[in-house]
Write a protein that holds these residues in place. Structure first.
Motif, PDB file in Angstrom:
ATOM      1  N   CYS A  26       0.870  -1.183   0.000  1.00  0.00           N
ATOM      2  CA  CYS A  26       0.000   0.000   0.000  1.00  0.00           C
ATOM      3  C   CYS A  26       0.903   1.228   0.000  1.00  0.00           C
ATOM      4  O   CYS A  26       1.035   1.930   0.994  1.00  0.00           O
ATOM      5  CB  CYS A  26      -0.916  -0.022   1.226  1.00  0.00           C
ATOM      6  SG  CYS A  26      -2.242   1.211   1.208  1.00  0.00           S
ATOM      7  N   LEU A  56      -8.112  -1.414   9.532  1.00  0.00           N
ATOM      8  CA  LEU A  56      -6.773  -1.493  10.119  1.00  0.00           C
ATOM      9  C   LEU A  56      -6.812  -1.940  11.574  1.00  0.00           C
ATOM     10  O   LEU A  56      -5.903  -2.631  12.038  1.00  0.00           O
ATOM     11  CB  LEU A  56      -6.070  -0.139  10.030  1.00  0.00           C
ATOM     12  CG  LEU A  56      -5.682   0.362   8.641  1.00  0.00           C
ATOM     13  CD1 LEU A  56      -4.952   1.688   8.760  1.00  0.00           C
ATOM     14  CD2 LEU A  56      -4.831  -0.660   7.906  1.00  0.00           C
ATOM     15  N   PHE A  66       0.326   2.685   5.756  1.00  0.00           N
ATOM     16  CA  PHE A  66       0.178   1.264   6.005  1.00  0.00           C
ATOM     17  C   PHE A  66       1.506   0.713   6.525  1.00  0.00           C
ATOM     18  O   PHE A  66       2.565   1.009   5.974  1.00  0.00           O
ATOM     19  CB  PHE A  66      -0.215   0.574   4.695  1.00  0.00           C
ATOM     20  CG  PHE A  66      -0.671  -0.844   4.847  1.00  0.00           C
ATOM     21  CD1 PHE A  66      -1.934  -1.135   5.330  1.00  0.00           C
ATOM     22  CD2 PHE A  66       0.168  -1.891   4.493  1.00  0.00           C
ATOM     23  CE1 PHE A  66      -2.363  -2.451   5.456  1.00  0.00           C
ATOM     24  CE2 PHE A  66      -0.247  -3.210   4.615  1.00  0.00           C
ATOM     25  CZ  PHE A  66      -1.520  -3.485   5.104  1.00  0.00           C
TER      26      PHE A  66
END
Length: 339
Positions: A26, A56, A66
């Motif tokens: 990501c 998340l 991320f």
């Protein structure tokens, strides 16, 4: 929005030494796309931004990027002799230098390897020989004798190698590994066998920075991680690595196992041997699946008699590692060797 396990498109990279498949990424320029379910076609980032707490996790929702990167690396030739800095050093490095090819949001880099296929000669480069000092390493670079300074580790299929910042290392020809790491693409190269890159130009070396960040204390283990084993139902769970950035638990499955997602943090399962079914999604060897924090109950099982999965996540070390291992009778010294 539907919370469900995500199968992601892989990002393939051709390198002068082989290839990489970035299976969970990501990053702005290396962004995985959701392949399955209602969100198919969305970027991983777009899916996450719909509800960071449920995807998340409540403990990770505040993060501005991320935290993990999962790869499969196939080395046909030798990688450069290299080292990764810690967060503190890299922060200072980017303030003093033009980041060049590095993303300005990158950090230091801690990583691990799981050996899928051993190298042709059975050995990886892990660390330096015990008597090597910064002065001797610089002299070896100037004399073209860096290879004489390197420690070689014999490895086999299934070995787990921990590579914290400061540990000089390199993959060798024929090896294939699954890699879990901090979400960073920062590498300092000390030696690259006098090769040129795909553009025909010599690849950049970072000798001063390599020597500055290398751990010469010989306190970092230069061996495979044995792990601490817990039998749970149809699964042998091997608690392998836990640091502030990621944890890895090896799942040796012989039957169905029920899991419950952690509302505080997502996890990723990577299939490293056999084929599996994770939360009703088929997962072949070499593929990964993203499990959102808010998924709830799900099952994992081998497609045939057995399979091996790696579960990677950002841990609460006390809750996720220390407490479970204490319950199974492991000593504080044994636990500390993995955290």
């Amino acid at each position: 929005m539907v919370i469900y396990p995500l199968l992601l498109s892989s990002i393939y990279k051709e390198m002068i030494w082989g290839s990489e498949s970035w299976d969970v990424s990501c990053r702005p320029d290396e962004m995985c796309i959701v392949e399955n379910g209602p969100a198919a076609g969305m970027t991983l980032e777009s899916y996450i931004n719909q509800d960071k707490e449920k995807i998340l996790g409540t403990r990770l929702a505040h993060m501005d990027r991320f935290p993990l990167l999962v790869k499969i690396i196939d080395a046909k030739d030798r990688l450069s002799v290299q080292v990764h800095p810690n967060d503190c050093y890299f922060s200072g490095f980017t303030q003093k230098n033009n980041p060049g090819s590095w993303h300005p949001a990158d950090t230091g880099k801690s990583e691990m390897w799981y050996i899928l296929v051993p190298p042709t000669d059975g050995r990886l480069i892990i660390g330096l020989k015990p008597d090597i000092t910064p002065e001797l390493l610089r002299q070896a670079y100037e004399n073209g004798t860096v290879e004489d300074c390197l420690n070689h580790l014999h490895v086999k299929v299934g070995d787990i190698i921990n590579i914290p910042p400061g540990l000089i290392h390199a993959l060798t020809p024929g090896v294939k590994v699954a890699e879990v790491q901090q979400n960073s693409d920062i590498t300092f190269r000390l030696y690259d066998y006098n090769r040129v890159g795909l553009d025909g130009k010599p690849r950049q070396l970072h000798v001063d920075d390599t020597i500055a960040v290398t751990d010469f204390s010989n306190t970092i283990p230069k061996s495979a991680v044995p792990g601490l084993r817990i039998k749970k139902g149809n699964c042998n769970m091997v608690y392998a690595i836990a640091n502030e950035y990621f944890a890895v638990i090896k799942y040796e499955l012989t039957g169905e196992q029920e899991e419950i997602s952690d509302p505080a943090a997502f996890c990723i399962f990577t299939c490293v041997e056999g084929d599996a079914e994770v939360a009703s999604c088929g997962l072949s060897a070499g593929r990964s699946i993203f499990i959102p924090a808010g998924l709830g109950r799900y099952t994992i099982r081998p497609s045939n008699e057995s399979c091996i999965l790696l579960k990677s996540f950002v841990p609460d070390i006390q809750k996720d590692f220390i407490s479970p291992l204490r319950c199974y009778g492991y000593t504080e010294t044994e636990i500390a060797s993995h955290t």
